[in-house]
Design an enzyme around this catalytic site. Sequence first.
Site, short mmCIF file in Angstrom:
data_model
loop_
_atom_site.label_atom_id
_atom_site.label_comp_id
_atom_site.label_asym_id
_atom_site.label_seq_id
_atom_site.Cartn_x
_atom_site.Cartn_y
_atom_site.Cartn_z
N TYR A 61 0.75 -1.45 0.27
CA TYR A 61 -0.11 0.26 0.32
C TYR A 61 0.92 1.40 0.56
O TYR A 61 1.31 1.81 0.88
CB TYR A 61 -0.99 -0.06 1.29
N SER A 214 -22.45 0.92 0.64
CA SER A 214 -22.66 1.96 1.42
C SER A 214 -23.59 3.06 0.26
O SER A 214 -24.67 3.75 1.26
CB SER A 214 -21.32 2.78 1.92
#
Length: 342
Positions: A61, A214
């Site tokens: 990452y 979401s």
Amino acid sequence: MAVPVPRMKLGSQGLEVSAQGLGCMGMSFAYGPPKPEPDMIALLRHAIATGVTFLDTSDFYGPHTNELLLGKALQDGLREKVQLATKFGISSEGGWDVRGDPAYVRAACEGSLRRLGVDCIDLYYQHRIDTRVPIEVTMGELKKLVEEGNVKYIGLSEASASTIRRAHAVHPISAVQLEWSIWSRDVEEDIIPTCRELGIGIVAYSPLGRGFLSGGAKLVDSLSEQDSRKNFPRFRPGNLDKNAQIFEHVYAMATKKGCTPSQLALAWVHHQGSDVCPIPATTKIENFNQNVGALAVKLTTEDMTELESYAAAGNVQGERYPQMGSTWKCSETSPLSSWKSE
């Protein structure tokens, strides 16, 4: 009122974590530009204060910048309050590659320890499986790292059932990380039963469908050009229109139950069993608080069945990734007998 975050056993070797974790990738990588470091440190410390102490990162990452961020956030005595999970296996040197050879495993671990500023990694995952290296060889080096005190527990990510079995025979696997949500359920056929047979904990990443569960289709309109989700099949035109119907059903059910769609989707994962820990990601404290609220949402068997019907296999359009070659579907390694060390 704040929802208490219970603790849970992850696997059979003694690892204990918060029953919900925090995925940290999007703070630094993949989902648009890196977020402001002071804001992310504030979020991480807020999570720890709330009781969400299971933090998930990877050397990939950034690369590396997310581990450096966590290292800064865990200063001032916070290290002992968290269960820190990171990963190795995706090399960014000279182009994207997956590696599991012993020399790389050791070098990657040393790099992560240095960037995180810790003496030991609580849970160390192989991020992706190197099909060129027998899993027994990779696990052999990980076992040494445990024996040397650099790593406490070992995990695998995106590994097939047979790979998990072979790895577990070398050294106990404490957790398998996999994508599991209302609309990603193919792991239920073989991988979940294998983990439960062997007493391995299950860590569900992207439990909110990379944000789709979401916000639905309108999420795509808000993504920056640097956001990798724009290239994911389920977010592409055509597929997105059909998948939007799934979200509409989830939204309607959440409204009926008095919770948000993300809380409903997370509650579905929590209700899969006491051996499952979802690690929803976020970069906003208000969204984090909302996610923690999922722990208070109760679902009946009928609720679960209804939710699952919305995202039945035939209703979900598009694969999880643009290229599925680096997932558990293609994680078989050659037999140990074929390995010739360099």
